[in-house]
Design a protein around this motif. Sequence first.
Motif, PDB file in Angstrom:
ATOM      1  N   GLU A  23      32.947 106.244  93.712  1.00  0.00           N
ATOM      2  CA  GLU A  23      31.946 106.590  92.711  1.00  0.00           C
ATOM      3  C   GLU A  23      30.836 105.531  92.652  1.00  0.00           C
ATOM      4  N   LEU A  26      28.573 106.033  95.687  1.00  0.00           N
ATOM      5  CA  LEU A  26      27.715 107.207  95.541  1.00  0.00           C
ATOM      6  C   LEU A  26      26.598 106.955  94.531  1.00  0.00           C
ATOM      7  N   LEU A  29      23.433 105.394  96.080  1.00  0.00           N
ATOM      8  CA  LEU A  29      22.658 106.116  97.081  1.00  0.00           C
ATOM      9  C   LEU A  29      21.255 106.406  96.567  1.00  0.00           C
TER      10      LEU A  29
END
Length: 227
Positions: A23, A26, A29
């Motif tokens: 998590e 991500l 990103l």
Amino acid sequence: MSAIDELPQLPTPVAPPLSRLLEAELAQLTPVATRRPVRQLALLVALSLIYGAGVLAMLAMRRDLHELPMYWLAGVGVAWLAGFVIPVYLALIPRDGSIMPRWKAAGASAVVGAVGFLLLGLSLHPSGPHSTSLDSFNHGYGCLELGVATAIVPVVAGALFLRGTLPVGSRGIAAALGAGGGSLGGLMLHLHCPVTDMLHVGVMHGGVVAVAAVLSALLVPRATDVK
């Protein structure tokens, strides 16, 4: 009822929750900026021409410039300029609807330029009263070195623009960048060097394209990770 219908209905599997580490990755990103080939080409051409003009300003224009045929000065100058723009255009600008540069056409343009400028220099080399003739062919390597040095900026700029975007054809693209840069070097020599010997103009001036293309094809994919 078929045998499949008689099988017991299994519950739909549930995916496990994401780990905290995944998590966190991500969440970091960010959108990737897309390449803008036309802008990159314009920037490469502008930087290269400024650099080439600066090199020429440091070296001075050839002293026999006013004695040479204008058709030769202008025509060959335009040919050198086209030899610079066309390969880098093919190396940077993909076809419509494609994201891949035209590496086959770019590589072919490098070969055509290398052979064409060699033959052009051997065929056309007018002279005037203040032109220079060398005592030995071996005394002209300085022009080859200057021409290849002028090719550095377009080669490096093009390689940086294409870094990491070429799964295939990297050597063809690198050769085109080198040929384009070598043609810029040839244009600089065309306006600077007063030597009009056939072999010097053909091999030392025209040969800049071939030498720069070969060196770029050998070094650029390794040094800049263009692949």
